[in-house]
Scaffold this motif. Structure first.
Motif, PDB file in Angstrom:
ATOM      1  N   HIS A 372     -36.039 -22.145   8.662  1.00  0.00           N
ATOM      2  CA  HIS A 372     -37.382 -21.580   8.478  1.00  0.00           C
ATOM      3  C   HIS A 372     -38.444 -22.485   9.092  1.00  0.00           C
ATOM      4  O   HIS A 372     -39.292 -22.029   9.879  1.00  0.00           O
ATOM      5  CB  HIS A 372     -37.640 -21.383   6.983  1.00  0.00           C
ATOM      6  CG  HIS A 372     -38.959 -20.768   6.660  1.00  0.00           C
ATOM      7  ND1 HIS A 372     -39.226 -19.435   6.857  1.00  0.00           N
ATOM      8  CD2 HIS A 372     -40.108 -21.314   6.157  1.00  0.00           C
ATOM      9  CE1 HIS A 372     -40.476 -19.169   6.495  1.00  0.00           C
ATOM     10  NE2 HIS A 372     -41.030 -20.300   6.058  1.00  0.00           N
ATOM     11  N   LEU A 373     -38.391 -23.776   8.763  1.00  0.00           N
ATOM     12  CA  LEU A 373     -39.370 -24.708   9.300  1.00  0.00           C
ATOM     13  C   LEU A 373     -39.234 -24.862  10.803  1.00  0.00           C
ATOM     14  O   LEU A 373     -40.232 -24.845  11.540  1.00  0.00           O
ATOM     15  CB  LEU A 373     -39.227 -26.073   8.611  1.00  0.00           C
ATOM     16  CG  LEU A 373     -40.146 -27.188   9.140  1.00  0.00           C
ATOM     17  CD1 LEU A 373     -41.609 -26.804   8.984  1.00  0.00           C
ATOM     18  CD2 LEU A 373     -39.849 -28.511   8.429  1.00  0.00           C
ATOM     19  N   LEU A 376     -40.666 -21.848  12.699  1.00  0.00           N
ATOM     20  CA  LEU A 376     -42.123 -21.808  12.672  1.00  0.00           C
ATOM     21  C   LEU A 376     -42.730 -22.837  13.630  1.00  0.00           C
ATOM     22  O   LEU A 376     -43.709 -22.550  14.335  1.00  0.00           O
ATOM     23  CB  LEU A 376     -42.624 -22.075  11.253  1.00  0.00           C
ATOM     24  CG  LEU A 376     -42.421 -20.956  10.234  1.00  0.00           C
ATOM     25  CD1 LEU A 376     -42.803 -21.435   8.841  1.00  0.00           C
ATOM     26  CD2 LEU A 376     -43.248 -19.726  10.607  1.00  0.00           C
ATOM     27  N   HIS A 380     -45.218 -21.802  16.665  1.00  0.00           N
ATOM     28  CA  HIS A 380     -46.636 -22.143  16.611  1.00  0.00           C
ATOM     29  C   HIS A 380     -47.001 -23.446  17.311  1.00  0.00           C
ATOM     30  O   HIS A 380     -48.170 -23.634  17.680  1.00  0.00           O
ATOM     31  CB  HIS A 380     -47.085 -22.211  15.149  1.00  0.00           C
ATOM     32  CG  HIS A 380     -46.987 -20.902  14.429  1.00  0.00           C
ATOM     33  ND1 HIS A 380     -47.889 -19.880  14.608  1.00  0.00           N
ATOM     34  CD2 HIS A 380     -46.064 -20.430  13.544  1.00  0.00           C
ATOM     35  CE1 HIS A 380     -47.552 -18.842  13.859  1.00  0.00           C
ATOM     36  NE2 HIS A 380     -46.441 -19.144  13.203  1.00  0.00           N
ATOM     37  N   PRO A 442     -39.899 -22.220   0.997  1.00  0.00           N
ATOM     38  CA  PRO A 442     -40.342 -21.586   2.250  1.00  0.00           C
ATOM     39  C   PRO A 442     -41.822 -21.250   2.306  1.00  0.00           C
ATOM     40  O   PRO A 442     -42.459 -21.483   3.350  1.00  0.00           O
ATOM     41  CB  PRO A 442     -39.449 -20.338   2.341  1.00  0.00           C
ATOM     42  CG  PRO A 442     -38.177 -20.768   1.677  1.00  0.00           C
ATOM     43  CD  PRO A 442     -38.610 -21.642   0.528  1.00  0.00           C
ATOM     44  N   PRO A 443     -42.452 -20.700   1.241  1.00  0.00           N
ATOM     45  CA  PRO A 443     -43.897 -20.436   1.336  1.00  0.00           C
ATOM     46  C   PRO A 443     -44.712 -21.701   1.589  1.00  0.00           C
ATOM     47  O   PRO A 443     -45.707 -21.675   2.327  1.00  0.00           O
ATOM     48  CB  PRO A 443     -44.238 -19.815  -0.025  1.00  0.00           C
ATOM     49  CG  PRO A 443     -42.957 -19.219  -0.509  1.00  0.00           C
ATOM     50  CD  PRO A 443     -41.898 -20.165  -0.033  1.00  0.00           C
ATOM     51  N   THR A 446     -44.290 -22.678   5.201  1.00  0.00           N
ATOM     52  CA  THR A 446     -45.124 -21.811   6.039  1.00  0.00           C
ATOM     53  C   THR A 446     -46.572 -22.293   6.031  1.00  0.00           C
ATOM     54  O   THR A 446     -47.220 -22.390   7.086  1.00  0.00           O
ATOM     55  CB  THR A 446     -45.054 -20.361   5.543  1.00  0.00           C
ATOM     56  OG1 THR A 446     -43.703 -19.899   5.611  1.00  0.00           O
ATOM     57  CG2 THR A 446     -45.937 -19.456   6.387  1.00  0.00           C
ATOM     58  N   GLU A 447     -47.081 -22.599   4.849  1.00  0.00           N
ATOM     59  CA  GLU A 447     -48.457 -23.078   4.741  1.00  0.00           C
ATOM     60  C   GLU A 447     -48.616 -24.428   5.435  1.00  0.00           C
ATOM     61  O   GLU A 447     -49.651 -24.695   6.062  1.00  0.00           O
ATOM     62  CB  GLU A 447     -48.862 -23.185   3.276  1.00  0.00           C
ATOM     63  CG  GLU A 447     -50.285 -23.691   3.041  1.00  0.00           C
ATOM     64  CD  GLU A 447     -51.350 -22.807   3.650  1.00  0.00           C
ATOM     65  OE1 GLU A 447     -52.449 -23.324   3.965  1.00  0.00           O
ATOM     66  OE2 GLU A 447     -51.091 -21.591   3.839  1.00  0.00           O
ATOM     67  N   THR A 450     -49.001 -23.809   9.065  1.00  0.00           N
ATOM     68  CA  THR A 450     -50.341 -23.267   9.314  1.00  0.00           C
ATOM     69  C   THR A 450     -51.358 -24.399   9.410  1.00  0.00           C
ATOM     70  O   THR A 450     -52.205 -24.425  10.318  1.00  0.00           O
ATOM     71  CB  THR A 450     -50.742 -22.286   8.197  1.00  0.00           C
ATOM     72  OG1 THR A 450     -49.843 -21.184   8.194  1.00  0.00           O
ATOM     73  CG2 THR A 450     -52.171 -21.775   8.407  1.00  0.00           C
TER      74      THR A 450
END
Length: 474
Positions: A372-373, A376, A380, A442-443, A446-447, A450
């Motif tokens: 996941h990381l 991302l 990004h 995971p949330p 994600t943050e 960001t």
């Protein structure tokens, strides 16, 4: 700062064993790390301090150079010698991020995402179950004062059996239980090092180990990950100790091959150099990854350190040392001076948990969070170089420009605390790197990305290098 003022703060710095410059550097290191010599403080010139201390100028110069090599002070012609942290002429608010691990271990409700400490966020249900199982055992204890400097026998036996299962015949007398892996490293440093001793470490490596060795006033020498070039370094440096993380290396995630393990272990034995093998991340492999033999399988010169902090929970302060029985006895004597023995209920519970380590199903969750990381970051921040790993807890990210310290400072303004690479590398080669762990939910990952992306969009490297204060992070 006037020479006489610093002299008074230093106190009885020359009491102890080792060269005078090492003892002076050790005392100044403590003053800096404790904040008594704050970032940006101007230190006395070499000759002035030497006169105040009644020592030769070369002693002060050598001490300053040792502290400069560690990143604790800066020395520039025209601006003098200063405690690192605030570049000459910079405002206090522009001081670099100081990821002292005591702060990062505490819970915060200030909106800052703490991406410094790579550790499980929750105790798994197995912990409560293990404690429930030991309640009857505690009820049956009689005639036992509860002090076990070596560790509770049942846990020593369980750890010894686990080593035997991985090809390292071990008896309980070769095991010392500690209050976590960090205490194990501190006990080894206290027992095996004298001021001025040289220690070979990987560059980069686990910063908690660096601080443990520095507390012993050791001189650290960095080698590439895997201690590449070990034999030549031994001939040149005559080290008292070497330290390596062969499996899911912290922070790069690399794994030393079986052949490289054998060569390193045997080279250490031939050179009569104790080799500390940090096995704390060894249980963090992803699905299908084989469990390689510890270095201790190849040589009696290897001293193994383990812990349940990464595989179970950091709040369960259980670690251990595996080594020759005479060394274990020495460690127990040192340990008894500090705390007489560990928490007996925790050790009884850990004895049950050690037997379940291979059944706790960490692998799939770790791989999911890693993927996941990594995905991302690739989406990004495509210009960053972030190799994937097959186990462990962190990604080693290289910035395309700038440095990790100033970027971490900028990220903190966006509410994200991250660990720059400079504090993990005694050679100074990790300035462009960040350690990004994937143990968070995971949330939160994600943050974090960001906030990393927002920071990167406005980041401009400083014209003056930002110096970190050395810190421990887990």
């Amino acid at each position: 700062m006037r020479p006489i003022e610093l002299s008074e703060r230093l106190g009885r710095w020359s009491s102890g064993r080792g060269p005078l410059y090492v003892l002076l550097a050790a005392r100044m290191r403590r003053l800096i790390d404790d904040g008594e010599l704050p970032p940006g403080a101007l230190l006395p010139p070499d000759r002035a301090l030497a006169g105040a201390l009644a020592v030769g100028r070369t002693t002060v110069v050598a001490a300053y150079e040792l502290l400069r090599s560690e990143g604790r002070i800066t020395r520039r012609q025209g601006s003098g010698t200063r405690v690192a942290g605030v570049p000459s002429g910079a405002a206090v608010e522009d001081a670099p991020v100081d990821p002292i691990f005591l702060d990062s271990l505490e819970s915060h409700d200030d909106g800052v995402l703490l991406a410094i400490c790579a550790a499980p966020e929750d105790p798994p249900p197995h912990v409560a179950e293990a404690y429930a199982r030991i309640v009857p055992e505690l009820g049956r204890i009689t005639g036992d004062i509860g002090y076990y400097p070596y560790g509770v026998p049942v846990l020593r036996e369980a750890v010894a059996r686990r080593y035997a299962e991985y090809g390292v015949p071990t008896v309980p007398e070769q095991i010392l239980v500690s209050n976590g892996g960090q205490q194990a490293l501190s006990l080894l440093a206290h027992t095996l090092l004298s001021p001025g001793d040289q220690v070979l470490v990987e560059a980069p490596t686990y910063p908690g180990a660096l601080e443990a060795f520095r507390e012993g006033a050791a001189v650290l020498r960095g080698l590439p990950v895997g201690l590449e070039g070990f034999e030549a370094a031994v001939r040149e440096r005559r080290p008292a100790l070497a330290y390596v993380i062969p499996t899911y290396h912290n922070p790069t995630g690399s794994v030393l091959s079986p052949l490289a393990r054998q060569r390193l272990a045997r080279a250490a034995a031939a050179a009569d150099v104790p080799l500390i093998e940090d096995e704390v991340p060894a249980d963090l492999g992803f699905p299908g990854e084989p469990r390689l033999k510890p270095l201790a399988a190849y040589s009696d010169a290897v001293i193994s350190v383990g812990s349940l902090s990464k595989s179970i929970w950091g709040g369960l302060r259980i670690g251990w040392v595996r080594g020759p029985a005479p060394l274990i006895t020495r460690l127990a004597r040192v340990r008894a001076v500090h705390d007489l023995g560990g928490n007996v209920p925790a050790q009884l519970a850990a004895a049950h948990l050690v037997t379940q380590l291979d059944d706790l199903s960490l692998a799939h969750d770790l791989e999911t969070r890693h993927n996941h990381l990594h995905a991302l970051l690739a989406e990004h921040l495509p210009t960053w170089h972030v190799p994937p790993v097959r186990g462990g807890q962190s990604l080693w990210a290289r910035l395309p420009h700038g440095d990790g310290n100033s970027f971490a400072q900028s990220a903190l303004r966006q509410g994200l605390a991250i660990l720059p690479g400079a504090g993990l590398d005694v050679t100074g080669a990790a300035d462009p790197y960040l350690r990004l762990h994937f143990r968070a939910r995971p949330p939160d990952l994600t943050e974090a990305v960001t906030r990393l992306t927002t920071t990167w969009s406005t980041y401009r490297p400083p014209t003056t290098r930002v110096h970190p204060r050395p810190a421990i992070a887990i």
